[in-house]
Design a protein around this motif. Sequence first.
Motif, PDB file in Angstrom:
ATOM      1  N   SER A 106       0.832  -1.208   0.000  1.00  0.00           N
ATOM      2  CA  SER A 106       0.000   0.000   0.000  1.00  0.00           C
ATOM      3  C   SER A 106       0.864   1.254   0.000  1.00  0.00           C
ATOM      4  N   ALA A 107       1.906   1.264   0.837  1.00  0.00           N
ATOM      5  CA  ALA A 107       2.785   2.429   0.926  1.00  0.00           C
ATOM      6  C   ALA A 107       3.473   2.699  -0.408  1.00  0.00           C
ATOM      7  N   SER A 108       3.972   1.649  -1.052  1.00  0.00           N
ATOM      8  CA  SER A 108       4.636   1.808  -2.350  1.00  0.00           C
ATOM      9  C   SER A 108       3.664   2.332  -3.405  1.00  0.00           C
ATOM     10  N   ALA A 109       2.437   1.816  -3.375  1.00  0.00           N
ATOM     11  CA  ALA A 109       1.421   2.226  -4.347  1.00  0.00           C
ATOM     12  C   ALA A 109       1.065   3.701  -4.162  1.00  0.00           C
ATOM     13  N   LEU A 110       0.854   4.117  -2.915  1.00  0.00           N
ATOM     14  CA  LEU A 110       0.494   5.511  -2.642  1.00  0.00           C
ATOM     15  C   LEU A 110       1.609   6.458  -3.066  1.00  0.00           C
ATOM     16  N   THR A 111       2.864   6.074  -2.786  1.00  0.00           N
ATOM     17  CA  THR A 111       4.006   6.911  -3.155  1.00  0.00           C
ATOM     18  C   THR A 111       4.136   7.023  -4.672  1.00  0.00           C
ATOM     19  N   ALA A 112       4.046   5.896  -5.367  1.00  0.00           N
ATOM     20  CA  ALA A 112       4.188   5.900  -6.829  1.00  0.00           C
ATOM     21  C   ALA A 112       3.091   6.729  -7.493  1.00  0.00           C
ATOM     22  N   LEU A 113       1.864   6.608  -7.007  1.00  0.00           N
ATOM     23  CA  LEU A 113       0.755   7.373  -7.580  1.00  0.00           C
ATOM     24  C   LEU A 113       0.980   8.874  -7.416  1.00  0.00           C
ATOM     25  N   ARG A 114       1.361   9.276  -6.211  1.00  0.00           N
ATOM     26  CA  ARG A 114       1.553  10.718  -5.966  1.00  0.00           C
ATOM     27  C   ARG A 114       2.724  11.265  -6.793  1.00  0.00           C
ATOM     28  N   GLU A 115       3.856  10.568  -6.750  1.00  0.00           N
ATOM     29  CA  GLU A 115       5.050  11.073  -7.440  1.00  0.00           C
ATOM     30  C   GLU A 115       4.860  11.122  -8.959  1.00  0.00           C
ATOM     31  N   GLU A 116       4.238  10.092  -9.527  1.00  0.00           N
ATOM     32  CA  GLU A 116       4.040  10.082 -10.977  1.00  0.00           C
ATOM     33  C   GLU A 116       2.978  11.093 -11.405  1.00  0.00           C
ATOM     34  N   ALA A 117       1.927  11.267 -10.604  1.00  0.00           N
ATOM     35  CA  ALA A 117       0.907  12.275 -10.919  1.00  0.00           C
ATOM     36  C   ALA A 117       1.520  13.677 -10.881  1.00  0.00           C
ATOM     37  N   GLU A 118       2.389  13.934  -9.904  1.00  0.00           N
ATOM     38  CA  GLU A 118       3.051  15.239  -9.833  1.00  0.00           C
ATOM     39  C   GLU A 118       3.992  15.441 -11.016  1.00  0.00           C
ATOM     40  N   ARG A 119       4.750  14.396 -11.358  1.00  0.00           N
ATOM     41  CA  ARG A 119       5.694  14.491 -12.482  1.00  0.00           C
ATOM     42  C   ARG A 119       4.964  14.762 -13.798  1.00  0.00           C
ATOM     43  N   LEU A 120       3.801  14.140 -13.964  1.00  0.00           N
ATOM     44  CA  LEU A 120       3.015  14.302 -15.195  1.00  0.00           C
ATOM     45  C   LEU A 120       2.081  15.516 -15.137  1.00  0.00           C
ATOM     46  N   GLU A 121       2.187  16.291 -14.049  1.00  0.00           N
ATOM     47  CA  GLU A 121       1.355  17.481 -13.835  1.00  0.00           C
ATOM     48  C   GLU A 121      -0.137  17.136 -13.828  1.00  0.00           C
ATOM     49  N   LEU A 122      -0.449  15.996 -13.172  1.00  0.00           N
ATOM     50  CA  LEU A 122      -1.831  15.531 -13.048  1.00  0.00           C
ATOM     51  C   LEU A 122      -2.305  15.572 -11.596  1.00  0.00           C
ATOM     52  N   TRP A 123      -1.501  16.197 -10.723  1.00  0.00           N
ATOM     53  CA  TRP A 123      -1.888  16.279  -9.308  1.00  0.00           C
ATOM     54  C   TRP A 123      -2.643  17.582  -9.080  1.00  0.00           C
ATOM     55  N   GLU A 130     -10.273  13.672  -0.898  1.00  0.00           N
ATOM     56  CA  GLU A 130      -8.961  13.043  -1.015  1.00  0.00           C
ATOM     57  C   GLU A 130      -8.718  12.505  -2.423  1.00  0.00           C
ATOM     58  N   ILE A 131      -7.481  12.645  -2.903  1.00  0.00           N
ATOM     59  CA  ILE A 131      -7.089  12.104  -4.203  1.00  0.00           C
ATOM     60  C   ILE A 131      -6.688  10.633  -4.060  1.00  0.00           C
ATOM     61  N   LEU A 132      -6.011  10.308  -2.964  1.00  0.00           N
ATOM     62  CA  LEU A 132      -5.541   8.939  -2.736  1.00  0.00           C
ATOM     63  C   LEU A 132      -6.345   8.285  -1.615  1.00  0.00           C
ATOM     64  N   GLU A 133      -6.691   7.022  -1.829  1.00  0.00           N
ATOM     65  CA  GLU A 133      -7.460   6.287  -0.817  1.00  0.00           C
ATOM     66  C   GLU A 133      -6.936   4.864  -0.697  1.00  0.00           C
ATOM     67  N   ASP A 134      -6.644   4.450   0.540  1.00  0.00           N
ATOM     68  CA  ASP A 134      -6.255   3.075   0.817  1.00  0.00           C
ATOM     69  C   ASP A 134      -7.506   2.318   1.236  1.00  0.00           C
ATOM     70  N   ARG A 135      -8.001   1.444   0.357  1.00  0.00           N
ATOM     71  CA  ARG A 135      -9.224   0.692   0.622  1.00  0.00           C
ATOM     72  C   ARG A 135      -8.941  -0.696   1.178  1.00  0.00           C
ATOM     73  N   GLY A 136      -7.738  -0.905   1.682  1.00  0.00           N
ATOM     74  CA  GLY A 136      -7.386  -2.199   2.265  1.00  0.00           C
ATOM     75  C   GLY A 136      -6.956  -3.193   1.206  1.00  0.00           C
ATOM     76  N   SER A 137      -7.901  -3.622   0.391  1.00  0.00           N
ATOM     77  CA  SER A 137      -7.593  -4.572  -0.674  1.00  0.00           C
ATOM     78  C   SER A 137      -7.284  -3.860  -1.991  1.00  0.00           C
ATOM     79  N   GLN A 138      -7.338  -2.523  -1.982  1.00  0.00           N
ATOM     80  CA  GLN A 138      -7.080  -1.754  -3.201  1.00  0.00           C
ATOM     81  C   GLN A 138      -6.673  -0.328  -2.832  1.00  0.00           C
ATOM     82  N   VAL A 139      -5.692   0.206  -3.553  1.00  0.00           N
ATOM     83  CA  VAL A 139      -5.338   1.623  -3.443  1.00  0.00           C
ATOM     84  C   VAL A 139      -5.860   2.318  -4.691  1.00  0.00           C
ATOM     85  N   THR A 140      -6.547   3.453  -4.496  1.00  0.00           N
ATOM     86  CA  THR A 140      -7.189   4.146  -5.614  1.00  0.00           C
ATOM     87  C   THR A 140      -6.748   5.601  -5.694  1.00  0.00           C
TER      88      THR A 140
END
Length: 255
Positions: A106-123, A130-140
């Motif tokens: 979950s931690a890796s997924a949240l970090t990758a989503l934020r960093e790549e969205a910022e890099r692509l200017e999609l943040w 909230e933009i990021l959500e940890d749903r337990g069985s899924q990160v969105t």
Amino acid sequence: MGEWPDDHAPRLIAFDLDDTLAPSKSAVDPRMLAVFSRLLERTTVAVISGGNFEQFEMQLVERLESLDEASLERLHLLPTCGTRYERRENGAWRTVYRENLAASESASALTALREEAERLELWETAPWGEILEDRGSQVTFSALGQRAPVAAKQAWDPDGSKKNTLRAAVADRLPGLEVRSGGSTSVDITRRGIDKAYGMRKLEEHTGIPLSEMLFVGDRLDPDGNDYPVKALGVACHAVTGWEDTADFLEQLLG
């Protein structure tokens, strides 16, 4: 009926939720509720979508309370892209399984989503929730926030290019996880090999109904969409462009 033989109705019909049964993250329309309730009186029904169980309850389940228990027991709910499975038993919903991500995943997924969205200017700097959500069985990732209005979401990325670019960038960083385009503005991350096809196979296992006698209805059956794994599995599919399309199809099916 799409690819389904005219003389043989499916024993189980599975649906995506957002933009198939209801507008994105919104309650089902009374017209859909009526035809969906009629369907439940006739056959086994499943809903398999990226939203969490609370979203399923808000959009659909709470509006089915007038149905008898026999009808509700024909309903199978698979939130977070089939990583969780809920069935009706003795007047309540029971969790059949829940395939949670490890904390490190979950931690890796949240970090990758934020960093790549910022890099692509999609943040987005002023999202609706909230933009990021940890749903337990899924990160969105929800580009405009969890509570963004439908019109804003539809206008953000009409051809899907922003979302697909982000999905590809994040997938490159997370080879051990499943990264898929979700709804109109979302990217979903689950454990590897756990997607809607996994959910459909679990339905086959728990209902005893073979995949060859199921039909899946969804709006994201394109190769980049999170409904595509069901099509790739060989399940008969019917593509729709919105909930009105689905209502038309079900009204025709039920006669």
